[in-house]
Scaffold this motif. Structure first.
Motif, PDB file in Angstrom:
ATOM      1  N   ARG A  69       0.851  -1.189   0.000  1.00 27.64           N
ATOM      2  CA  ARG A  69       0.000   0.000   0.000  1.00 27.64           C
ATOM      3  C   ARG A  69       0.887   1.240   0.000  1.00 27.64           C
ATOM      4  NH1 ARG A  69      -4.890   1.560   4.141  1.00 27.64           N
ATOM      5  NH2 ARG A  69      -5.331   3.539   3.160  1.00 27.64           N
ATOM      6  N   SER A  70       0.484   2.234  -0.739  1.00 29.03           N
ATOM      7  CA  SER A  70       1.208   3.497  -0.785  1.00 29.03           C
ATOM      8  C   SER A  70       1.193   4.145   0.598  1.00 29.03           C
ATOM      9  CB  SER A  70       0.545   4.429  -1.800  1.00 29.03           C
ATOM     10  OG  SER A  70       1.068   5.730  -1.692  1.00 29.03           O
ATOM     11  N   GLY A  71       2.279   4.808   0.934  1.00 25.59           N
ATOM     12  CA  GLY A  71       2.340   5.528   2.209  1.00 25.59           C
ATOM     13  C   GLY A  71       1.573   6.836   2.183  1.00 25.59           C
ATOM     14  N   GLU A  72       1.199   7.311   0.986  1.00 24.89           N
ATOM     15  CA  GLU A  72       0.546   8.606   0.867  1.00 24.89           C
ATOM     16  C   GLU A  72      -0.901   8.552   0.402  1.00 24.89           C
ATOM     17  OE1 GLU A  72       3.594   9.656  -1.704  1.00 24.89           O
ATOM     18  OE2 GLU A  72       4.936   9.408  -0.008  1.00 24.89           O
ATOM     19  N   SER A  73      -1.385   7.361   0.044  1.00 22.92           N
ATOM     20  CA  SER A  73      -2.770   7.270  -0.428  1.00 22.92           C
ATOM     21  C   SER A  73      -3.302   5.869  -0.136  1.00 22.92           C
ATOM     22  CB  SER A  73      -2.846   7.554  -1.936  1.00 22.92           C
ATOM     23  OG  SER A  73      -2.251   6.494  -2.659  1.00 22.92           O
ATOM     24  N   ASP A  74      -4.523   5.612  -0.603  1.00 25.35           N
ATOM     25  CA  ASP A  74      -5.114   4.284  -0.393  1.00 25.35           C
ATOM     26  C   ASP A  74      -4.843   3.352  -1.579  1.00 25.35           C
ATOM     27  OD1 ASP A  74      -6.758   5.479  -2.251  1.00 25.35           O
ATOM     28  OD2 ASP A  74      -8.632   4.900  -1.279  1.00 25.35           O
ATOM     29  N   GLN A  75      -3.900   3.732  -2.432  1.00 24.33           N
ATOM     30  CA  GLN A  75      -3.554   2.931  -3.609  1.00 24.33           C
ATOM     31  C   GLN A  75      -2.676   1.740  -3.206  1.00 24.33           C
ATOM     32  OE1 GLN A  75      -4.164   3.461  -6.973  1.00 24.33           O
ATOM     33  NE2 GLN A  75      -5.320   5.330  -6.722  1.00 24.33           N
TER      34      GLN A  75
END
Length: 94
Positions: A69-75
């Motif tokens: 999972r990206s650290g900056e979004s829910d992607q």
């Protein structure tokens, strides 16, 4: 949760040749918001050098597909995958 991201990852798995058999497991892991996870699948196959279509399936092909999972979004991203081949009576893993 990003539905477009889930659909994109499902299509990625399908294009890689895994079909749709991992879709439910993928979706469950993302819905649980697991930051890093792997999906695995294993199949038995006959030796490649065997000309007999009915030969015993003695080789094991394993796939491990890694997601983060990206650290900056829910992607989520499909980061890598590892494929190993184990031949019967052969200690070398390929």
């Amino acid at each position: 949760m990003n539905e477009n991201n889930i659909e994109y990852l499902k299509k990625s798995l399908e294009y890689l040749g895994f079909g749709k058999k991992l879709n439910d497991v993928l979706e469950n892991a993302i819905r649980k918001e697991i930051p890093t996870f792997s999906l695995g699948i294993e199949t038995k196959m006959r030796p490649l050098e065997s000309k007999n279509q009915n030969a015993e399936r003695t080789e094991t092909l394993q796939f491990k597909i890694n997601f983060n999972r990206s650290g900056e979004s829910d992607q989520y991203f499909l980061n890598s995958y590892l494929v190993t081949l184990n031949k019967k009576n052969d200690p070398i893993v390929r």
